[in-house]
Structures are given as structure tokens and as C-alpha cells.
Design an enzyme around this catalytic site. Structure first.
Site, short mmCIF file in Angstrom:
data_model
loop_
_atom_site.label_atom_id
_atom_site.label_comp_id
_atom_site.label_asym_id
_atom_site.label_seq_id
_atom_site.Cartn_x
_atom_site.Cartn_y
_atom_site.Cartn_z
N ASP A 46 0.85 -1.07 -0.09
CA ASP A 46 0.07 0.00 0.04
C ASP A 46 1.03 1.23 0.22
O ASP A 46 1.36 1.81 1.03
CB ASP A 46 -1.10 -0.17 1.29
CG ASP A 46 -1.91 1.10 1.24
OD1 ASP A 46 -2.79 1.14 0.65
OD2 ASP A 46 -1.58 2.07 2.08
N LYS A 76 -2.30 5.99 -4.61
CA LYS A 76 -3.18 6.83 -4.04
C LYS A 76 -3.12 7.93 -4.83
O LYS A 76 -1.64 8.69 -4.73
CB LYS A 76 -3.44 7.14 -2.58
CG LYS A 76 -3.52 5.54 -1.71
CD LYS A 76 -3.76 5.94 -0.38
CE LYS A 76 -3.51 4.76 0.57
NZ LYS A 76 -1.96 4.63 0.86
N HIS A 109 -7.10 9.65 -2.34
CA HIS A 109 -6.57 9.62 -1.03
C HIS A 109 -7.39 10.42 -0.02
O HIS A 109 -7.67 9.78 1.25
CB HIS A 109 -5.16 10.35 -1.15
CG HIS A 109 -4.22 9.71 0.12
ND1 HIS A 109 -2.76 9.65 -0.21
CD2 HIS A 109 -4.09 9.38 1.36
CE1 HIS A 109 -2.29 9.22 0.85
NE2 HIS A 109 -3.22 8.88 1.84
N LYS A 233 2.48 -1.05 8.98
CA LYS A 233 3.83 -0.55 8.44
C LYS A 233 5.09 -0.95 9.32
O LYS A 233 4.89 -0.78 10.48
CB LYS A 233 3.65 0.87 7.98
CG LYS A 233 5.04 1.52 7.51
CD LYS A 233 5.60 2.26 8.65
CE LYS A 233 7.10 2.85 8.49
NZ LYS A 233 7.82 3.50 9.59
N SER A 234 6.11 -1.22 8.78
CA SER A 234 7.46 -1.10 9.68
C SER A 234 8.48 -0.94 8.70
O SER A 234 8.29 -1.64 7.84
CB SER A 234 7.51 -2.41 10.50
OG SER A 234 8.73 -2.10 11.24
P1 NDP Z 1 0.98 1.72 11.71
O1 NDP Z 1 -0.26 1.61 12.64
O2 NDP Z 1 1.20 0.57 10.85
O3 NDP Z 1 2.31 1.77 12.76
C1 NDP Z 1 3.31 1.85 12.38
C2 NDP Z 1 4.20 2.11 13.61
O4 NDP Z 1 4.59 1.10 14.35
C3 NDP Z 1 5.76 2.87 13.25
O5 NDP Z 1 6.30 3.58 14.20
C4 NDP Z 1 6.40 1.28 13.29
O6 NDP Z 1 7.75 1.30 13.71
C5 NDP Z 1 5.73 0.58 14.69
N1 NDP Z 1 5.66 -0.82 14.45
C6 NDP Z 1 5.35 -1.63 13.38
N2 NDP Z 1 5.33 -2.67 14.00
C7 NDP Z 1 5.68 -2.92 14.86
C8 NDP Z 1 6.02 -3.85 15.77
N3 NDP Z 1 5.81 -5.39 15.46
N4 NDP Z 1 6.38 -3.93 17.00
C9 NDP Z 1 6.64 -2.59 17.46
N5 NDP Z 1 6.55 -1.49 16.69
C10 NDP Z 1 5.87 -1.66 15.35
O7 NDP Z 1 1.12 3.08 11.26
P2 NDP Z 1 0.94 3.86 9.83
O8 NDP Z 1 0.51 5.07 10.26
O9 NDP Z 1 2.19 3.76 9.02
O10 NDP Z 1 -0.39 3.06 8.82
C11 NDP Z 1 0.12 1.83 8.31
C12 NDP Z 1 -0.26 2.04 6.76
O11 NDP Z 1 -1.66 2.54 6.52
C13 NDP Z 1 0.64 3.33 6.11
O12 NDP Z 1 1.93 3.01 6.12
C14 NDP Z 1 0.10 3.51 4.82
O13 NDP Z 1 0.03 2.60 4.06
C15 NDP Z 1 -1.61 3.47 5.33
N6 NDP Z 1 -2.24 4.81 5.77
C16 NDP Z 1 -2.93 5.37 4.92
C17 NDP Z 1 -3.65 6.64 5.28
C18 NDP Z 1 -4.56 7.30 4.33
O14 NDP Z 1 -4.71 8.59 4.70
N7 NDP Z 1 -4.86 6.53 3.45
C19 NDP Z 1 -3.00 7.67 6.50
C20 NDP Z 1 -2.00 6.63 7.44
C21 NDP Z 1 -1.67 5.28 6.89
P3 NDP Z 1 9.00 0.93 12.89
O15 NDP Z 1 8.82 1.45 11.34
O16 NDP Z 1 10.07 1.73 13.25
O17 NDP Z 1 8.92 -0.40 12.78
#
Ligand code: NDP
Length: 280
Positions: A46, A76, A109, A233-234
Site C-alpha cells: 500500500d 493513491k 487519498h 507498516k514497519s
Molecule cells: P501503523 O499503525 O502501521 O504503525 C506503524 C508504527 O508502528 C511505526 O512507528 C512502526 O515503527 C511501529 N511498528 C510496526 N510494527 C511494529 C511491531 N511489530 N512492534 C513494535 N512497533 C511496530 O501506522 P501507519 O500510520 O504507518 O499506518 C500503516 C499504513 O496505513 C501506512 O504505512 C499507509 O500505507 C496507510 N495509511 C494510510 C493513510 C491514508 O490517509 N489513507 C493514513 C495513514 C496510513 P517502525 O517502522 O520503526 O517499525
């Protein structure tokens, strides 16, 4: 390798239920991080024009040893590219950056209602789907009123609406509406970000410990068991792999009820759908 279920969409396509989100992933890091995610089993990626990493995602796809038809790639449209002609042009630019002939899913988006271009943009999306440049079309951050308007103007129902949804912000009020209209919800920020404190929540920690899983895995499993599409996401390959390793345990009804109880009115981390007209 563990198998991720696919969810049928209202246009005959199917989407892998667990996808890899790439917001805030640097363009230069995307080839390695997305490449590792594909190796870990993800087939659904995504991205978005506004994440400025489509070219990096494209490199990962080009270098992956996976048939194109086995991948599901979403992008998007940037808010500033709304409008009929600019949406058509912009999709071609995304395909160039991603090195693809078609997208599996293209989303508006945000509705960005201050610009009042989302209905005209949706007409371009309908045409792009007819031309086969995108297999499925959908929206993100749309309220039911925005969706009703685009359906009224085109007769075409979006396949998905991608919205913020996690245990601290469960969107119970709109779920039934989307079910009734046969629109799948995709959950963004499923782990709830840092501010909601879900990783440190005692109920989640207890459930995680009992199942021998992490807090993130429990939260993702909560989405999966409600038939929601979920996009964690990570930027760390080991965490990306951990987040995909959720097929070998099941939350009990009591576990689910304890997660359901974490819903709260101030749980939203991003702006309300009709309040953002510029970001992304
Ligand atoms: P998430 O809820 O996926 O959380 C991501 C955060 O959690 C990062 O700081 C990551 O750190 C941490 N994390 C991930 N896995 C773990 C784990 N197993 N243990 C501990 N920490 C963890 O947040 P996002 O806001 O990134 O949302 C996910 C996706 O949704 C986005 O990447 C995007 O594709 C989509 N999105 C879409 C939006 C829209 O307007 N349509 C708006 C926001 C998001 P680290 O990376 O350091 O591991």
C-alpha cells in the site's frame, strides 16, 4: 509459507487481507524494506503518490522473484492532482515510477472537500478502470456523504474505503453502512501509532503473553478476525515479518471483547476526513 486470505471485492477482484503499508518509508530504503516484506510473505503493498516512495517500491517489485499477477499493488492520488485530466495523467506517472502496466487498486487519498474536485476525479477513476489501467478503484478518508455523492454522479460504487481503524478508534458507526453498500474497509494506522499507547496497554500485553505473541500481532489478529483488511507498516524487516506471522493463533471471544472495550472517542490520530485538504 503461511497463507494470507483474500477478501472478495464488489467488482469481482480479490484483495489479500493483510497488506504492507509504506507511509514514512524513505525512497532509498524502500527497495530493501519492501523486498524483505515480499520475502516474508506479503503480496499486497500500500503506497501513495504523497509518500514519495513509489519509485523505490517499484524497484522492490522489479527485483522480487514473484509473478506480477501474484502481487496486489495499491497507490493513491495526491490531493493536489485531483481533477479529471490531472488524475488521468497522474496515474500514468505513478505507473512509470512503479514500473507497472496496471495498478490493482487506485484510491482517491482524501475527499479534500474545500477543492470540490472529488466527484470529477471519480469520473476519471471510472474511465481508468474501463481502460484496464487499474483493476479496482476506491477511496480513502471518505465519509458516507462523500461516497453517496460519487455513486449518485456515476452509478459506480467504490470497492474499498481506506480509513483509520484500530482498537482505540474502531469506527463502529460506519462499519454497518459500508457492509450494507458492499464496500470493504481497509484499516490504516492499524497499530494505533505512538500516541494511543496500544503497545503498552495491559490488556493487550496479557493477551499477547498468553498466546506467546507480540502486542502488534494481537492487534493485527483482532482486525483479521473481523474480516477487515489491515495495513501495518514497519521500516524494520524483522518487525514486518513479525506482523505477517499471525496465522497460527486465534483470539478467543473474551480476548476480542477486551480489545473491543478499548474504543475511545479521542483515539483518532490523523485529521477527520473532511478537515484535511492539503496534506498528502
Ligand atoms: P501503523 O499503525 O502501521 O504503525 C506503524 C508504527 O508502528 C511505526 O512507528 C512502526 O515503527 C511501529 N511498528 C510496526 N510494527 C511494529 C511491531 N511489530 N512492534 C513494535 N512497533 C511496530 O501506522 P501507519 O500510520 O504507518 O499506518 C500503516 C499504513 O496505513 C501506512 O504505512 C499507509 O500505507 C496507510 N495509511 C494510510 C493513510 C491514508 O490517509 N489513507 C493514513 C495513514 C496510513 P517502525 O517502522 O520503526 O517499525
Amino acid at each position: 509459507m503461511q497463507k494470507c486470505p483474500a477478501i472478495p471485492l464488489n467488482d469481482g477482484q480479490a484483495i489479500p487481507q493483510l497488506g504492507f503499508g509504506v507511509w514514512r518509508l524513505e525512497e532509498d530504503d524502500a527497495p530493501d524494506v519492501v523486498g524483505a516484506a515480499i520475502k516474508a510473505g506479503y503480496r499486497h503493498i500500500d503506497t501513495a503518490q504523497g509518500y514519495d516512495n513509489e519509485a523505490g517500491v517499484g524497484r522492490a517489485i522489479a527485483e522480487a522473484d514473484i509473478d506480477r499477477q501474484d502481487l496486489f499493488i495499491t497507490s493513491k492520488l495526491r490531493n493536489g492532482h485531483q481533477g479529471y485530466d490531472s488524475a488521468m495523467r497522474s496515474l500514468e506517472e505513478s505507473l512509470d515510477r512503479l514500473q507497472l502496466d496496471y495498478l490493482d487498486l487506485f484510491l482517491i487519498h482524501w475527499p479534500a472537500p474545500a477543492h470540490d474536485k472529488y466527484a470529477e476525479t471519480w469520473k476519471a477513476f471510472v474511465e481508468l478502470q474501463k481502460q484496464g489501467r487499474v483493476r479496482s478503484i476506491g477511496v480513502s478518508n471518505f465519509l458516507p456523504e462523500h461516497i453517496q455523492r460519487i455513486i449518485a454522479e456515476t452509478g459506480v460504487v467504490p470497492a474499498v474505503n481506506q480509513v483509520e481503524l484500530h482498537p482505540a478508534y474502531q469506527q463502529r458507526d460506519i462499519r454497518e453502512w459500508h457492509r450494507d453498500h458492499d464496500i470493504q474497509l481497509e484499516c490504516y494506522s492499524p497499530l494505533g501509532g505512538k500516541d494511543t499507547g496500544l503497545f503498552e496497554n495491559p490488556a493487550i500485553s496479557e493477551i499477547a503473553e498468553r498466546h506467546g505473541k507480540s502486542a502488534a500481532q494481537v492487534i493485527i489478529r483482532w482486525h483479521i478476525q473481523q474480516n477487515l483488511i489491515v495495513l501495518p507498516k514497519s521500516s524494520k524487516p524483522e518487525r514486518a515479518a513479525e506482523n505477517f506471522d499471525v496465522w497460527d493463533f486465534t483470539l478467543s471471544a473474551d480476548d476480542v471483547a477486551r480489545l473491543d472495550a478499548l474504543d475511545r472517542p479521542d483515539g483518532k490520530t490523523l485529521p477527520q476526513p473532511d478537515e484535511n485538504n492539503e496534506m498528502f
